[in-house]
Enzyme design. Structure first.
Site, short mmCIF file in Angstrom:
data_model
loop_
_atom_site.label_atom_id
_atom_site.label_comp_id
_atom_site.label_asym_id
_atom_site.label_seq_id
_atom_site.Cartn_x
_atom_site.Cartn_y
_atom_site.Cartn_z
N ASP A 35 -17.73 -7.35 4.38
CA ASP A 35 -18.14 -6.79 5.67
C ASP A 35 -19.66 -6.82 5.85
O ASP A 35 -20.41 -6.69 4.88
CB ASP A 35 -17.64 -5.36 5.81
CG ASP A 35 -16.15 -5.29 6.12
OD1 ASP A 35 -15.57 -6.35 6.43
OD2 ASP A 35 -15.56 -4.20 6.06
N ASP B 273 -22.17 -4.96 6.38
CA ASP B 273 -22.92 -3.71 6.30
C ASP B 273 -23.40 -3.53 4.87
O ASP B 273 -23.19 -4.39 4.01
CB ASP B 273 -22.08 -2.52 6.77
CG ASP B 273 -20.78 -2.36 5.99
OD1 ASP B 273 -20.64 -3.01 4.92
OD2 ASP B 273 -19.90 -1.61 6.43
N TYR C 29 -17.06 -6.04 14.88
CA TYR C 29 -17.13 -5.11 13.75
C TYR C 29 -17.34 -3.68 14.24
O TYR C 29 -18.21 -3.42 15.08
CB TYR C 29 -18.27 -5.53 12.82
CG TYR C 29 -18.25 -4.82 11.50
CD1 TYR C 29 -17.11 -4.84 10.70
CD2 TYR C 29 -19.37 -4.15 11.03
CE1 TYR C 29 -17.09 -4.19 9.47
CE2 TYR C 29 -19.36 -3.51 9.81
CZ TYR C 29 -18.21 -3.53 9.03
OH TYR C 29 -18.20 -2.90 7.82
N HIS D 109 -25.85 -5.07 14.09
CA HIS D 109 -24.66 -5.69 14.64
C HIS D 109 -24.58 -5.41 16.13
O HIS D 109 -25.29 -4.56 16.66
CB HIS D 109 -23.39 -5.15 13.97
CG HIS D 109 -23.48 -5.11 12.48
ND1 HIS D 109 -23.64 -6.24 11.72
CD2 HIS D 109 -23.45 -4.06 11.62
CE1 HIS D 109 -23.71 -5.90 10.45
NE2 HIS D 109 -23.60 -4.59 10.36
#
Length: 732
Positions: free
Chosen positions: A82, A84, A300, A345
């Site tokens: 992911d 992050d 996301y 994001h």
């Protein structure tokens, strides 16, 4: 052609991505973390620069072996965890396990799981971002220090099974502080006076509120003042002093961030933060959409940014023009700014305008459809023109008194047209579109100097109210405003403090328990920094600085640990055993006659004999709902399963085995005489039904289901059981 291995976190995501990349790529899932600090020991060397001891997670040996074999047979390995900090840390651990050098271009990331995004991502690999990894590692070690040093202290001094954490302790403090405000609140009396007026030739009155007395703001403190004013107002003439017409614009809200999505889902759908994030994860990772197979439906969902990609804005503008017309399309695509945003994001939005909710309703279960519709409508609305209202303000002179009446009427719906049911309604907008919308009030068109007729004076008594207890939405909002934790941690934090018994959810509001107060007071006395709101928010800023490469993670840990260790040493010596307050019930123990006391267990409160261990008698706390058992005539009580699901049964169980999921009512069916129940439908609605399933009264009711709580999208929903989605476990 060379073979490439792509490692993601979940099988659902792997299935979706593999379809986009083709036969030259193998996509496998790591199932979240593969390495972590050990559970059975502290795992951090405090004497050697906080060196963490990472081990492979138990039970993942076969998976690790499979990934290693796949990596050896591949020419290239891409780590697509992911986008992050935690995803970066997982990629770093994967690189260690698969013998990949950190500086090689092995890391790819994408904000949405679409064919274009995935194919572009594999063309732009980069090295692992070590500052992000260090920021996540610092957070993990901070939480390990607090959890593994402070929690055992609470076990020894208060009760086994307790825990303390940086974010959860501050969250408990917010709830406890609010409860103290409520307990200490002293209501103050005040009055309002409303005049019901009308034109002399018009029979329909309108309301005007008293706002000024003798040139000052109207303040009415008691009934005596209200009665005197009411008497005065019977003797005066009411003349229109001023009429103001204006146009008011209401701008759309920005697309969702993680926090605003959790708040709105709680407010409009009744979802907990945990449920919202679980369903959002499913929508992000991909669901089967007809012949297209697995498709990611949203971007996301862990983001603090309201930024939208230009290509998505243009797609939205094309949709708005075709669906609603040019009048709903602003000249330029709107842009929004986010407070305290890292802007890493995009906002949470649909991946494509092709999948509007009605088109894919049959492919989603009811909760997925509700959340997807919420995200879809919010995003489309954010790209549309403002709503326009015609407003009218009338000021009325009545001697030394002045009244004011305000009204508004929707002139042009603008962005409100994006919400279900709002399009084409010029005079009213469904409350489902936006619960904050002003209610429309129609006023007569009056002119200055016009004399009005008094129909009635209506004085009303009011009392100031204490601040409300936190709901899921308002708690998430205050956590974000105070900078406590990060949006991705809100859901596990809230669930933790409920599971530990520090707070309770009662009617969707958080109430602190006695245990919560006791633990909080202890932490306030000896660990004031741990539960200090500003300190906790400042720590989040320091973690951001680590991620940006502006400060060393070791420096942040050293600054935190030295004073914490001193506080821990003092507390260990100073705190004796803390006795929790005992609540004595009015129920006598059948074995020894003592009055039983309320205890807290894994599944909630229960009654226990205070003579333990000599007497080990316990019994559940039963709530009498005031209805007689249809089998034996005894009282029906509310009971709970181990998973806290409510059901109803006879208080004489096991002598009487009557039980039901639906709450029995006092009334009996007028057709067959069976007892009535309050039935909850799967769509969230309720209806009173006859308990006899063969009764003819149920036929029409079952067809109608329930209006309240049903899905407002008015689309057919195919409810089929979805497979469980693997989600990584958050640190907090």
């Amino acid at each position: 052609m060379s073979k490439a291995l792509v490692v993601v976190e979940s099988p659902a995501k792997a299935k979706t991505i593999e379809k986009f990349l083709g036969k030259n790529y193998t996509v496998k899932a790591s199932m979240g973390h593969l390495r972590d600090l050990p559970k059975s020991q502290f795992g951090v060397n405090l004497e050697n620069n906080f060196e963490p001891k990472y081990i492979n997670i138990r039970g993942k040996g076969d998976l690790i072996k499979s990934l290693k074999e796949a990596a050896k047979s591949a020419d290239t390995v891409y780590l697509a965890t992911d986008p992050d900090r935690e995803g970066e840390a997982i990629a770093w651990h994967l690189a260690h396990i698969l013998d990949i050098q950190e500086k090689t271009t092995c890391r790819i990331e994408f904000n949405e799981i679409t064919k274009t995004a995935i194919q572009q991502a594999v063309k732009k690999p980069r090295p692992i971002n070590l500052p992000r990894v260090y920021a996540q590692q610092a957070r993990r070690i901070l939480d390990r220090i607090v959890g593994y040093k402070l929690s055992p202290l609470l076990w020894r001094k208060v009760r086994k099974g307790l825990s303390a954490g940086r974010v959860q302790s501050v969250t408990v403090r917010l709830i406890c502080d609010r409860e103290k405000e409520i307990q200490g609140f002293v209501p103050e009396e005040y009055w309002t006076v409303t005049a019901k007026l009308k034109e002399k030739n018009n029979t329909k009155p309108f309301d005007a509120e008293l706002v000024v007395i003798d040139g000052k703001k109207a303040v009415i403190n008691n009934e005596e003042q209200a009665e005197k004013i009411t008497d005065d107002l019977q003797q005066v003439e009411y003349i229109v002093h001023d009429v103001k017409k204006r146009e008011r614009k209401r701008n759309p809200q920005p697309p969702f961030t993680t926090s605003s999505l959790q708040q709105e889902a709680a407010r409009k759908l009744g979802f907990t933060s945990r449920k919202t994030m679980m369903i959002a994860q499913q929508l992000y990772e991909g669901l089967a959409i007809g012949k297209m197979g697995q498709v990611g439906l949203i971007t996301y969902m862990r983001t603090d940014s309201t930024r939208v990609a230009e290509v998505a804005q243009q797609e939205a503008r094309n949709y708005i023009e075709n669906k609603f017309g040019l009048s709903y399309l602003p000249e330029k695509a709107p842009s929004y700014t986010s407070r305290n945003s890292q802007d890493a994001h995009e906002a949470v939005r649909p991946t494509t305008m092709e999948f509007f909710p009605e088109a894919i309703a049959v492919n989603l279960n009811k909760d997925q459809l509700k959340l997807y519709t919420l995200i879809w409508e919010r995003f489309i609305a954010s790209q549309m023109t403002p709503a326009v209202y015609d407003t009218l303000t009338i000021e009325i002179a009545a001697g030394k008194y002045k009244f004011r009446a305000t009204g508004s009427q929707l002139k042009f719906p603008g962005f409100l047209a994006a919400f279900s049911g709002a399009i084409g309604k010029s005079k009213e907008v469904e409350q489902t579109a936006d619960s904050d919308l002003d209610k429309e009030t129609t006023l007569p068109l009056l002119t200055t100097g016009q004399v009005l007729k008094l129909n009635k004076i209506d004085p009303k008594q009011h009392f100031t109210e204490p601040p409300p207890r936190y709901t899921e939405a308002s708690l998430v909002k205050i956590l974000e405003e105070k900078g406590i934790g990060r949006p991705s941690t809100y859901a596990p934090t809230i669930e933790t403090i409920v599971e530990r018994g520090y707070v309770e959810r009662i009617d969707k509001k958080f109430h602190p328990t006695e245990l919560g107060f006791v633990v909080l007071d202890l932490l306030k006395q000896y660990f004031d920094k741990i539960i200090d709101i500003e300190f906790t928010a400042g720590m989040e800023d320091k973690l951001d600085d680590i991620a940006e490469g502006e400060v060393s993670w070791l420096t942040v840990l050293e600054e935190f640990y030295q004073p914490f260790a001193q506080d821990l040493s003092v507390a260990e010596e100073a705190i004796g055993h803390v006795e929790l307050p005992v609540e004595v019930s009015d129920v006598a123990c059948e074995n020894c006659g003592r009055m039983m006391v309320v205890k807290q267990g894994r599944y909630g409160n229960f009654l226990a004999c205070p003579g333990f261990p000599a007497c080990r008698n316990t019994k559940p706390i039963l709530k009498d709902i005031g209805v007689a058992c249809p089998k034996c005539g005894s009282a029906i009580v509310e009971r709970h399963t181990k998973r806290r699901r409510v059901f109803y049964g006879c208080e004489k169980y096991p002598a009487c085995d009557f039980n039901t999921w639906d709450m029995p009512l006092k009334e009996n069916c007028q057709l067959c005489g069976s007892y009535m129940v309050r039935h909850k439908f799967k769509n969230g609605g309720f209806s009173n039904l006859c308990s006899n399933e063969g009764c003819t009264s149920r036929q029409t009711t079952d067809e109608k289901k329930s209006v309240k709580g049903t899905d407002k999208s008015k689309v057919q929903i195919k409810t089929k059981k979805k497979p469980a989605v693997n989600r990584r476990k958050k640190n907090e």
